[in-house]
Design a protein around this motif. Structure first.
Motif, PDB file in Angstrom:
ATOM      1  N   THR A 127      27.844  15.558  43.187  1.00 17.37           N
ATOM      2  CA  THR A 127      27.682  16.560  44.246  1.00 17.37           C
ATOM      3  C   THR A 127      29.072  16.875  44.818  1.00 17.37           C
ATOM      4  OG1 THR A 127      27.219  14.746  45.741  1.00 17.37           O
ATOM      5  CG2 THR A 127      25.328  15.884  44.802  1.00 17.37           C
ATOM      6  N   ASN A 148      30.578  16.544  47.540  1.00 18.87           N
ATOM      7  CA  ASN A 148      31.273  15.572  48.397  1.00 18.87           C
ATOM      8  C   ASN A 148      31.803  14.373  47.609  1.00 18.87           C
ATOM      9  OD1 ASN A 148      28.642  14.733  47.889  1.00 18.87           O
ATOM     10  ND2 ASN A 148      28.583  13.457  49.715  1.00 18.87           N
ATOM     11  N   THR A 193      39.818  27.065  48.356  1.00 19.46           N
ATOM     12  CA  THR A 193      39.037  28.306  48.437  1.00 19.46           C
ATOM     13  C   THR A 193      39.658  29.394  47.575  1.00 19.46           C
ATOM     14  OG1 THR A 193      38.537  27.679  50.692  1.00 19.46           O
ATOM     15  CG2 THR A 193      38.015  29.933  50.070  1.00 19.46           C
ATOM     16  N   ARG A 206      38.985  28.805  43.960  1.00 19.66           N
ATOM     17  CA  ARG A 206      37.587  29.078  43.674  1.00 19.66           C
ATOM     18  C   ARG A 206      37.358  30.585  43.499  1.00 19.66           C
ATOM     19  NH1 ARG A 206      32.254  27.522  44.340  1.00 19.66           N
ATOM     20  NH2 ARG A 206      30.998  29.047  45.477  1.00 19.66           N
ATOM     21  N   ARG A 232      36.426  32.514  39.920  1.00 23.97           N
ATOM     22  CA  ARG A 232      35.208  33.327  39.869  1.00 23.97           C
ATOM     23  C   ARG A 232      35.531  34.750  39.445  1.00 23.97           C
ATOM     24  NH1 ARG A 232      30.020  32.194  43.045  1.00 23.97           N
ATOM     25  NH2 ARG A 232      29.712  30.309  41.844  1.00 23.97           N
ATOM     26  N   ARG A 262      37.598  21.820  44.585  1.00 21.01           N
ATOM     27  CA  ARG A 262      36.919  20.783  45.362  1.00 21.01           C
ATOM     28  C   ARG A 262      37.902  19.955  46.184  1.00 21.01           C
ATOM     29  NH1 ARG A 262      33.701  22.572  41.884  1.00 21.01           N
ATOM     30  NH2 ARG A 262      31.438  22.311  42.029  1.00 21.01           N
ATOM     31  N   GLU A 267      27.591   8.054  57.370  1.00 22.55           N
ATOM     32  CA  GLU A 267      27.031   8.099  56.017  1.00 22.55           C
ATOM     33  C   GLU A 267      27.614   6.996  55.142  1.00 22.55           C
ATOM     34  OE1 GLU A 267      25.700  11.432  53.081  1.00 22.55           O
ATOM     35  OE2 GLU A 267      27.859  11.575  53.305  1.00 22.55           O
ATOM     36  N   LEU A 288      17.799  38.914  37.229  1.00 23.29           N
ATOM     37  CA  LEU A 288      17.908  38.215  35.953  1.00 23.29           C
ATOM     38  C   LEU A 288      17.684  39.200  34.814  1.00 23.29           C
ATOM     39  CD1 LEU A 288      15.738  35.214  36.988  1.00 23.29           C
ATOM     40  CD2 LEU A 288      17.985  34.947  35.958  1.00 23.29           C
ATOM     41  N   ASP A 310      32.265  30.553  50.120  1.00 23.37           N
ATOM     42  CA  ASP A 310      33.285  29.994  49.240  1.00 23.37           C
ATOM     43  C   ASP A 310      33.332  28.470  49.232  1.00 23.37           C
ATOM     44  OD1 ASP A 310      34.310  32.486  48.331  1.00 23.37           O
ATOM     45  OD2 ASP A 310      35.171  32.734  50.328  1.00 23.37           O
ATOM     46  N   HIS A 311      32.217  27.850  49.633  1.00 26.66           N
ATOM     47  CA  HIS A 311      32.147  26.394  49.522  1.00 26.66           C
ATOM     48  C   HIS A 311      31.457  26.062  48.193  1.00 26.66           C
ATOM     49  CE1 HIS A 311      30.850  22.263  50.357  1.00 26.66           C
ATOM     50  NE2 HIS A 311      31.883  22.238  51.183  1.00 26.66           N
ATOM     51  N   PRO A 312      31.954  25.035  47.488  1.00 32.59           N
ATOM     52  CA  PRO A 312      31.327  24.705  46.196  1.00 32.59           C
ATOM     53  C   PRO A 312      29.823  24.440  46.308  1.00 32.59           C
ATOM     54  CG  PRO A 312      33.378  23.493  46.448  1.00 32.59           C
ATOM     55  CD  PRO A 312      33.125  24.197  47.763  1.00 32.59           C
ATOM     56  N   ARG A 354      27.700  26.219  47.452  1.00 31.14           N
ATOM     57  CA  ARG A 354      26.924  27.418  47.119  1.00 31.14           C
ATOM     58  C   ARG A 354      26.575  27.465  45.630  1.00 31.14           C
ATOM     59  NH1 ARG A 354      27.546  32.603  50.951  1.00 31.14           N
ATOM     60  NH2 ARG A 354      27.390  31.423  52.879  1.00 31.14           N
ATOM     61  N   ASP A 355      27.342  26.725  44.827  1.00 30.90           N
ATOM     62  CA  ASP A 355      27.044  26.684  43.395  1.00 30.90           C
ATOM     63  C   ASP A 355      25.744  25.959  43.100  1.00 30.90           C
ATOM     64  OD1 ASP A 355      29.441  27.879  43.115  1.00 30.90           O
ATOM     65  OD2 ASP A 355      30.493  26.154  42.256  1.00 30.90           O
ATOM     66  N   LEU A 356      25.273  25.151  44.074  1.00 29.27           N
ATOM     67  CA  LEU A 356      24.073  24.362  43.827  1.00 29.27           C
ATOM     68  C   LEU A 356      22.856  25.271  43.670  1.00 29.27           C
ATOM     69  CD1 LEU A 356      24.642  21.500  46.434  1.00 29.27           C
ATOM     70  CD2 LEU A 356      25.111  21.410  44.000  1.00 29.27           C
ATOM     71  N   THR A 397      21.748  32.516  43.851  1.00 27.57           N
ATOM     72  CA  THR A 397      21.028  33.339  44.813  1.00 27.57           C
ATOM     73  C   THR A 397      20.742  34.737  44.285  1.00 27.57           C
ATOM     74  OG1 THR A 397      22.308  32.148  46.453  1.00 27.57           O
ATOM     75  CG2 THR A 397      21.096  34.073  47.234  1.00 27.57           C
ATOM     76  N   SER A 430      18.040  32.468  40.999  1.00 27.33           N
ATOM     77  CA  SER A 430      18.364  33.231  39.803  1.00 27.33           C
ATOM     78  C   SER A 430      18.319  32.303  38.588  1.00 27.33           C
ATOM     79  CB  SER A 430      19.754  33.835  39.986  1.00 27.33           C
ATOM     80  OG  SER A 430      20.081  34.611  38.876  1.00 27.33           O
ATOM     81  N   SER A 443      22.935  10.960  48.421  1.00 28.18           N
ATOM     82  CA  SER A 443      23.093  12.238  47.757  1.00 28.18           C
ATOM     83  C   SER A 443      23.819  13.174  48.700  1.00 28.18           C
ATOM     84  CB  SER A 443      21.732  12.792  47.362  1.00 28.18           C
ATOM     85  OG  SER A 443      21.898  13.946  46.566  1.00 28.18           O
ATOM     86  N   TYR A 444      23.788  14.437  48.389  1.00 29.37           N
ATOM     87  CA  TYR A 444      24.532  15.385  49.219  1.00 29.37           C
ATOM     88  C   TYR A 444      23.733  16.654  49.423  1.00 29.37           C
ATOM     89  CZ  TYR A 444      27.965  18.975  50.415  1.00 29.37           C
ATOM     90  OH  TYR A 444      28.637  19.989  51.015  1.00 29.37           O
ATOM     91  N   GLU A 484      23.303  14.659  56.852  1.00 31.15           N
ATOM     92  CA  GLU A 484      24.258  13.584  56.642  1.00 31.15           C
ATOM     93  C   GLU A 484      23.877  12.404  57.523  1.00 31.15           C
ATOM     94  OE1 GLU A 484      28.478  14.405  57.172  1.00 31.15           O
ATOM     95  OE2 GLU A 484      28.751  13.021  55.510  1.00 31.15           O
TER      96      GLU A 484
END
Lengths: 804, 341
Positions: A163, A165, A346, A349, A353, A367, A468, A546, B151-153, B155-157, B160, B199, B250-251, B256
């Motif tokens: 993940t 983090n 950022t 990234r 993209r 990351r 955590e 899609l 722009d945070h990773p 968002r890849d999870l 959309t 998606s 997990s994340y 948290e």
């Protein structure tokens, strides 16, 4: 991230078996998605040396070889063109099964015995493509030894699903630190060896220069110079490790940068020093419309948001994403400029993209890597180039570090940790736990601790992150379970209750509940023959669908219902009754919130009972369902049905449904073209109701008990003949309006049209039930009402009375 | 004297005839013959005039005895014969009880509804309310308020589906958390079932349109151990008391600590099989303590309030519980499928 077990073990000497480690990693939050054994099926392959080659007496293309496998020699027949004396080859003896499933047996080929097989790469499952000859191993291979050992396949590999983090675990040392933290005993990390014999005659910053123009996008950029390198394959062990980690070996320089990427989570880039004009590196934003040909041969146009690495004349790399051909290391390269940098996450990234160029490097930069470790990683790479590329490492590192790392100090209240986790730890225990994660206490206060967070932990920003970590080390499964105290009563909202009631009524009237997609395509609506101004055509389109079939949000439940009916009809389901409650969406204009409405649909196909002999069993089944539905919601008195005209219904068999004067839905037999197109049974019917008004008007549980009758009822039959044009509802309304309190029920029980009566007429028969609350009705009373009804029918509809 | 003899004779004759009677009809005839107005007994009484006076009481008595005897005999036989007749009638009406019954139309609940009914009942009992929210959402509710910046990773999870610059299809039911915290004061205890969109190409394990169930508890002093307690009750209720449960780090950007929750695999009982990828565990739910940033953005002070949230695939519950190996079956609406529930 792929982590090979034995490679990891070089950094920390943990006592776990491959399977135990898998469990430990998962429970530490590094989820093991897959655990592979690389040597699977190759355990019995051994290395042999060809010590004799003879022509096969009976076959031109075959050779007879004698293979030395140390404890004995074996005879084997091969047709491989690359067979040679004294080469080392992988051997499968008789009895061995290859990964392809082939079992080796002792055979005789044209009169000569073969006692095993000399294997090719594809036979060993090491490549998919059919190999042109046998696999030839290096001279260092030892005869009699296990092939998996030689090839580095005696290795377990963990595929980690990390993940965001856990970015620190995108390097082996990061994973080793987690293993250390999970271990009660004090195991220490064995950091990699860096023992550089610096070339002292010159200093790196005298040879090259680095200039950073945008320090926000590039807070640190370091360069090392390695001279006189020999480009050649990297050592076998390094190739094996990289392959196990899923990286294809290329040459020693590229392999070393990849090795460091995997080891330290630090992407590096090696430039050919002599291709950098003036040996001057400038890190800057690209100019509008500037372009570069990246290593993959594609011309990329850039903009001012893209950070690039340049020399005074040209762009030599897109920072953190990909290098350019114009500065690439080739076979002829002798001097290396090695880049070790930290780029803004950022920005990387966005660039990756925009250029659609995700890479191992950009994945890590975006990351966030350890900015404090940039130089160490670079020096480790330089050391490996000294060892395995015969390079001369120039003295010093050109380290341009304009935005120095600020130590991250986090303050945590002890009571907050305990309160939030439901545990009770004291200061010492918490300190000890965090120490295992190299999170050092810098100040102890009465109720608080202040910690210094290691530079590689960019995921820790505030006390919640520390809490955590405490939970993780303490072990989630060691925390006791409790139930939160509560004095709340759980209940459904009014609308939820109505929805539940509707579902119950639908089930009770024989309808199965279906769930269809709310993402759908325009074809479903085209097939309904809707004009372009139809409400159903006001759909909301998906900007990035899609495919067309999932390109819009439904405006009606009917297309999905018809599709479901069709699926069943095509599977020889003769009869079905379905309903659905779901949302539909209407376009309200660009950048306006679409309107969401809850609708009810129902469909009937293949019903048998045809109450009025009108060949409309499905229509009247649904009509019956609706009547029961409105009655159960206690609004049947407010509902009426009028002839409708939706384009997808049979023109003579559709009704609009009204609540008071508001149209809330439609009911109808689907028109024959649609029935045919969807392979439905003839006469299939559907309905759709907007539940908005119902949700507004209905009161759940709003019943009033009416006393049961004490006095007997009088029943009269009434049959009249009138024009077939007159809707039944009108006739019923007229009769009921004349009932004068004592007419309790009017039941239509027969309709007749045919030979016995004139054309254009219909005969209808009712059962009228009279009853009073306070007395037994007399004949006269009843007769007078019946007569009044008859008079009205005669006057208004010229009805003829057939009997009474 | 003749009459007395006659009485004896009638008696033995009657005894014999009644004994042989076959059915109620014959019995009735016999009754008339002996007990009727012109029957044999009546005839004796009519002959009483011929009897000497001193004999009269004896003959009278004997005749009455005879009458009673025959009457009794008649009654007894009548009852017997009637019983037989009834039994015969019932016997003649015997049906084949193994024939199928009448066809009854019963509508079937959808598996999704079965699941949610069970879940809702359980949570209502624990004092939770049921919340809903729009399926079309804004960036703010779907991402930013849930601590997922642009722009945070993270968002890849989730991939959309967008409608325009302002609106998108919610990728999870978590925006309902935010909407609830904005409009209600703690204590908050809700579950929020609903449709979500990603998606993802449609295949055996993915669908662009699927369902989730979200949970949120906010109050003073809510702890991770409360999260564990509630989730354990839920899992034991839905998947069975015998299932083992484990929580692992997990994340999720909006919680948290975050925990993924696994239950022991039901197919292999934890030994390892293809369903659980040879781990012995099946992932069923994501959860965690609500992130302080999320509380703050929704107007709650993280120094006063804490809480936990959890979310799970509604489709996935159905698949695990009913042993369905292809998500598409849930949306195909084959009657033979729905009729299994």
């Amino acid at each position: 991230m792929q982590v090979p077990y034995n490679w990891l073990k070089t950094y920390i000497d943990f006592p776990y078996s491959p399977f135990e480690l898998s469990d430990k990693l998962t429970m530490a939050g590094l989820e093991v998605e897959e655990l592979d054994y690389l040597g699977k099926g190759l355990e019995n392959i051994i290395i042999g040396e060809i010590i004799e080659i003879k022509d096969h007496p009976n076959a031109d293309k075959l050779k007879i070889c004698r293979v030395d496998i140390k404890e004995k020699t074996l005879q084997m027949i091969t047709g491989a063109p690359n067979i040679k004396m004294n080469i080392k080859v992988p051997i499968a003896e008789v009895g061995v099964t290859l990964p392809t499933g082939m079992k080796i047996e002792k055979t005789t080929i044209r009169g000569e015995v073969s006692e095993g097989m000399i294997c090719s790469k594809d036979e060993l499952g090491l490549q998919e493509k059919r190999a042109s000859g046998i696999m030839v191993l290096s001279d260092q291979a030892k005869k009699g030894e296990k092939f998996i050992k030689y090839q580095g396949l005696n290795e377990y590999v963990y595929k980690l699903d990390l993940t965001p983090n856990y970015a620190r675990c995108l390097g082996m040392i990061g994973v080793a630190r987690e293993v250390k933290a999970m271990q009660d005993d004090d195991l220490s990390i064995k950091y990699p060896e860096i023992d550089i014999n610096e070339k002292k005659d010159q200093k790196a910053d005298q040879i090259a220069e680095i200039k950073i123009e945008d320090e926000n996008l590039c807070p640190r950029y370091a360069g090392l110079i390695i001279k006189d390198v020999k480009i050649k394959p990297s050592p076998k062990w390094m190739q094996n490790r990289l392959r196990a980690a899923g990286i294809r070996p290329i040459n020693n320089i590229v392999d070393i940068t990849n090795y460091i990427l995997m080891e330290y989570n630090q992407p590096l880039h090696a430039f050919d020093l002599n291709k950098i004009k003036d040996r001057k590196i400038i890190v800057r934003r690209a100019k509008e419309k500037e372009s570069v040909i990246t290593l993959d041969g594609v011309k990329r146009s850039l903009d001012e948001q893209t950070l690039v690495i340049t020399d005074p004349h040209k762009i030599i790399a897109v920072a953190g994403v990909m290098g350019s051909e114009n500065s690439e290391v080739t076979e002829n390269t002798t001097d290396i400029f090695l880049e070790a940098a930290y780029f803004n996450p950022t920005n990387i990234r966005k660039t990756a993209r925009k250029l659609a160029l995700p890479s191992e490097a950009s994945h890590r930069f975006e990351r966030g890597i350890d900015i404090e470790n940039v130089v160490t990683a670079g020096r480790r790479a330089a050391f490996l180039m000294q060892e395995y590329a015969e390079g001369q490492v120039v003295k010093g590192v050109i380290d341009n570090y304009p935005l120095t790392y600020q130590e991250n100090i986090v303050k945590v209240e002890i009571s907050k940790i305990n309160r939030l986790l439901g545990i009770s730890l004291d200061k010492d225990e918490i300190e000890d736990m965090l120490k295992r994660l190299e999170i050092e206490t810098i100040k102890r206060e009465a109720n608080c601790l202040k910690f210094k967070v290691p530079s590689y932990r960019n995921d820790i920003e505030e006390d919640a992150d520390i809490i955590e970590e405490v939970a993780r080390i303490y072990g989630y499964n060691n925390i006791f379970s409790t139930i939160p105290r509560s004095n709340q009563v759980g209940k459904r909202t009014r609308i939820q209750k109505i929805e539940k009631k509707i579902k119950n009524v639908m089930n009770a009237t024989g309808l199965d509940e279906i769930i269809t997609f709310s993402l759908t395509g325009p074809d479903d609506y085209r097939n309904l023959n809707l004009p372009s101004d139809h409400r159903y055509m006001d759909w909301v389109s998906i900007k990035n669908p899609l495919n067309e079939a999932f390109g819009l949000l439904r405006t009606s439940l009917i297309p999905g219902l018809v599709e479901a009916m069709s699926t069943n009809a095509k599977r020889q389901i003769e009869e079905l009754k379905y309903f659905e409650i779901g949302r539909v969406f209407f376009n309200q204009g660009k950048n306006e919130r679409p309107l969401e409405k809850t609708k009810l649909s129902a469909g009937s196909m293949g019903s048998v009972q045809d109450r009025w002999d009108l060949d409309a069993p499905d229509f009247y089944y649904l009509k019956g369902v609706l009547e029961e539905f409105f009655k159960k919601l206690n609004i049947d008195k407010n509902v009426k049905y009028l002839n409708g005209s939706q384009p997808f219904y049979h023109t003579g068999r559709t009704a609009d449904i009204f609540y008071e004067d508001e149209k809330i839905g439609t009911l109808g037999e689907l028109k024959p073209e649609i029935i045919e197109q969807y392979d439905l049974k003839e006469r299939s019917a559907v309905l759709e109701i907007d539940l908005t008004t119902i949700f507004k008007e209905v009161e759940i549980g709003d019943y009033l008990f009416e006393m049961l009758p004490k006095y007997p009822a009088v029943v009269r039959d009434l049959a009249v003949m009138l024009s077939e044009e007159i809707p039944m509802m009108e006739v019923l309304n007229l009769i009921n309006s004349q009932g004068q309190e004592i007419l309790k029920d009017t039941e239509l029980f027969d309709i007749y049209q045919g030979e016995q009566i004139p054309k254009g007429k219909k005969s209808i028969a009712f059962k009228l039930l009279f009853q009073a609350k306070d007395r037994t009705l007399t004949d006269q009373e009843v007769n007078s009402v019946v007569n009044q009804i008859i008079e009205k029918l005669k006057n208004k509809y010229e009805a003829e009375i057939r009997k009474k | 004297m003749d009459l007395l003899k006659e009485i004896k004779k009638i008696e033995s004759e009657a005894q014999e005839k009644f004994k042989k009677v076959e059915n109620l009809k014959r019995l009735e005839k016999l009754r008339v013959k002996y007990l009727g107005k012109k029957g044999k007994i009546a005839q004796i009484f009519s002959k009483m005039g011929q009897v000497a006076d001193e004999q009269k009481p004896i003959v009278g008595k004997e005749t009455n005895i005879l009458k009673n005897k025959i009457q009794k005999l008649y009654n007894q036989l009548k009852e017997e014969k009637e019983k037989e007749l009834k039994a015969e009638k019932l016997k003649s009406e015997t049906i084949d009880v193994t024939l199928p019954g009448n066809k009854v139309d019963v509508g079937h609940k959808n598996p999704f509804t079965h699941i949610i009914d069970e879940v809702v009942e359980l949570f209502l009992g624990m004092g939770f309310s049921i919340e809903e929210g729009p399926e079309v959402e804004t960036e703010y509710y779907n991402f930013e308020a849930l601590n997922i910046p642009k722009d945070h990773p993270a968002r890849d999870l989730q991939d959309t589906l967008y409608i325009d610059d302002q609106y998108l299809l919610r990728t999870h039911t978590s925006p309902v958390q935010i909407r609830t915290m904005e409009k209600e004061e703690p204590p908050i205890k809700i579950i929020a079932p609903g449709r979500v969109y990603r998606s993802d190409e449609l295949d055996a394990s993915h669908s662009p349109n699927f369902h989730q169930i979200e949970g949120l508890v906010i109050d003073k002093d809510i702890s991770f151990s409360d999260l564990k307690g509630v989730i354990e009750i839920f899992i034991h209720e839905i998947y069975g008391k015998e299932r083992k449960i484990r929580f692992r780090p997990s994340y999720f950007p909006f919680t948290e600590p975050s925990a993924e929750v696994d239950v022991s695999c039901n197919v292999c009982k934890g030994k390892g099989c293809s369903l659980c990828s040879y781990t012995g565990w099946v992932e069923v739910l994501g959860s965690g303590m609500v992130h302080p940033n999320v509380l703050k953005m929704s107007g709650l002070d993280p120094d006063i309030y804490s809480g936990f949230a959890f979310g799970m695939g509604w489709d996935r519950i159905a698949m695990l519980k009913y042993d369905i190996d292809d998500i598409r079956v849930l949306y195909e609406n084959d009657k033979r499928f729905i009729h299994q529930f």
